[in-house]
Design a protein around this motif. Structure first.
Motif, PDB file in Angstrom:
ATOM      1  N   GLN A  57     -41.022 -32.765   3.616  1.00  0.00           N
ATOM      2  CA  GLN A  57     -40.679 -34.088   4.148  1.00  0.00           C
ATOM      3  C   GLN A  57     -39.687 -33.914   5.297  1.00  0.00           C
ATOM      4  OE1 GLN A  57     -39.025 -36.775   1.289  1.00  0.00           O
ATOM      5  NE2 GLN A  57     -38.744 -38.431   2.761  1.00  0.00           N
ATOM      6  N   VAL A  58     -40.015 -34.514   6.427  1.00  0.00           N
ATOM      7  CA  VAL A  58     -39.159 -34.401   7.595  1.00  0.00           C
ATOM      8  C   VAL A  58     -37.950 -35.314   7.435  1.00  0.00           C
ATOM      9  CG1 VAL A  58     -38.998 -34.757  10.071  1.00  0.00           C
ATOM     10  CG2 VAL A  58     -41.097 -33.838   9.078  1.00  0.00           C
ATOM     11  N   GLN A  59     -36.799 -34.758   7.759  1.00  0.00           N
ATOM     12  CA  GLN A  59     -35.566 -35.544   7.729  1.00  0.00           C
ATOM     13  C   GLN A  59     -34.785 -35.321   9.011  1.00  0.00           C
ATOM     14  OE1 GLN A  59     -33.599 -34.416   3.954  1.00  0.00           O
ATOM     15  NE2 GLN A  59     -33.795 -36.562   3.383  1.00  0.00           N
ATOM     16  N   LEU A  60     -34.274 -36.415   9.566  1.00  0.00           N
ATOM     17  CA  LEU A  60     -33.354 -36.361  10.680  1.00  0.00           C
ATOM     18  C   LEU A  60     -32.032 -36.925  10.178  1.00  0.00           C
ATOM     19  CD1 LEU A  60     -36.224 -36.367  12.046  1.00  0.00           C
ATOM     20  CD2 LEU A  60     -35.130 -37.502  13.987  1.00  0.00           C
ATOM     21  N   VAL A 109     -32.607 -31.700  12.303  1.00  0.00           N
ATOM     22  CA  VAL A 109     -33.967 -31.937  11.817  1.00  0.00           C
ATOM     23  C   VAL A 109     -34.307 -30.885  10.775  1.00  0.00           C
ATOM     24  CG1 VAL A 109     -36.391 -32.146  12.444  1.00  0.00           C
ATOM     25  CG2 VAL A 109     -34.608 -32.865  14.057  1.00  0.00           C
ATOM     26  N   ARG A 158     -39.551 -29.419   8.594  1.00  0.00           N
ATOM     27  CA  ARG A 158     -40.740 -29.036   9.346  1.00  0.00           C
ATOM     28  C   ARG A 158     -40.302 -28.261  10.576  1.00  0.00           C
ATOM     29  NH1 ARG A 158     -45.009 -33.159  12.388  1.00  0.00           N
ATOM     30  NH2 ARG A 158     -45.819 -31.624  13.857  1.00  0.00           N
ATOM     31  N   ALA A 199     -34.177 -39.553  17.270  1.00  0.00           N
ATOM     32  CA  ALA A 199     -35.622 -39.644  17.104  1.00  0.00           C
ATOM     33  C   ALA A 199     -36.289 -38.415  17.701  1.00  0.00           C
ATOM     34  CB  ALA A 199     -36.160 -40.908  17.759  1.00  0.00           C
ATOM     35  N   ASP A 230     -40.158 -37.055  19.299  1.00  0.00           N
ATOM     36  CA  ASP A 230     -41.476 -37.464  19.797  1.00  0.00           C
ATOM     37  C   ASP A 230     -42.039 -36.362  20.673  1.00  0.00           C
ATOM     38  OD1 ASP A 230     -43.282 -39.952  19.910  1.00  0.00           O
ATOM     39  OD2 ASP A 230     -43.234 -39.282  21.988  1.00  0.00           O
ATOM     40  N   ASP A 239     -42.140 -40.365  16.594  1.00  0.00           N
ATOM     41  CA  ASP A 239     -42.753 -39.751  15.421  1.00  0.00           C
ATOM     42  C   ASP A 239     -41.841 -39.827  14.195  1.00  0.00           C
ATOM     43  OD1 ASP A 239     -44.244 -37.129  17.449  1.00  0.00           O
ATOM     44  OD2 ASP A 239     -45.056 -39.055  16.813  1.00  0.00           O
ATOM     45  N   TYR A 240     -40.561 -39.622  14.399  1.00  0.00           N
ATOM     46  CA  TYR A 240     -39.612 -39.645  13.292  1.00  0.00           C
ATOM     47  C   TYR A 240     -38.282 -40.249  13.756  1.00  0.00           C
ATOM     48  CZ  TYR A 240     -42.873 -36.334  11.196  1.00  0.00           C
ATOM     49  OH  TYR A 240     -43.998 -35.731  10.708  1.00  0.00           O
ATOM     50  N   TRP A 241     -37.614 -40.895  12.825  1.00  0.00           N
ATOM     51  CA  TRP A 241     -36.309 -41.512  13.073  1.00  0.00           C
ATOM     52  C   TRP A 241     -35.297 -41.055  12.030  1.00  0.00           C
ATOM     53  CZ3 TRP A 241     -35.166 -44.712  17.136  1.00  0.00           C
ATOM     54  CH2 TRP A 241     -36.240 -45.305  17.817  1.00  0.00           C
ATOM     55  N   LYS A 251     -31.516 -42.109  10.078  1.00  0.00           N
ATOM     56  CA  LYS A 251     -31.022 -43.351   9.478  1.00  0.00           C
ATOM     57  C   LYS A 251     -29.831 -43.932  10.211  1.00  0.00           C
ATOM     58  CE  LYS A 251     -32.804 -42.435   4.844  1.00  0.00           C
ATOM     59  NZ  LYS A 251     -32.492 -42.301   3.404  1.00  0.00           N
TER      60      LYS A 251
END
Length: 124
Positions: free
Chosen positions: A1-4, A24, A27, A97, A99, A112-114, A116
């Motif tokens: 699971q991708v986490q930022l 990040v 992944r 984020a 992209d 693609d991902y954000w 919190k």
């Protein structure tokens, strides 16, 4: 699971500095851009800055040019935002984020991902 995961926010007086980080995990990305957005209370989210995979290209919102600097360390999967000469109007939650396309950050569409978010408060 991708986490930022963003960090580095806090309370600072006008004219001060803060350095935000976004790590990040989950992944291994290749050839992706990273960037920052912010959302002030009662306002829409807006673009702040973004950087290409190589770091050779950067884009900034006019409101932060000359004051903020974005950088990245691909070995650490981390992007940074150095914020100097902070103003009360910089108060916001800052989000990072990821992209594939650097120019996508200008409109903030299709990220693609954000993360919190991390809160930055600048007192006058």
């Amino acid at each position: 699971q991708v986490q930022l995961v963003e960090s580095g926010g806090g309370l600072v007086q006008a004219g001060g500095s803060l350095r935000l980080s976004c790590a990040v995990s989950g992944r291994t990305f290749s050839n992706y851009a990273m960037g920052w957005f912010r959302q002030a209370p009662g306002k829409e989210r807006e673009f702040v800055a973004a950087i290409s995979w190589s770091g050779g290209s950067t884009i900034y919102a006019d409101s932060v040019k000359g004051r903020f600097t974005i950088s990245r360390d691909n070995a650490k999967n981390t992007v940074y935002l150095q914020m100097n000469s902070l103003k009360p109007e910089d108060t916001a939650v800052y989000y990072c984020a990821v992209d594939d396309v650097l120019s996508d950050f200008l409109e903030g569409l299709g990220m693609d991902y954000w993360g919190k978010g991390t809160l930055v408060m600048v007192s006058s």
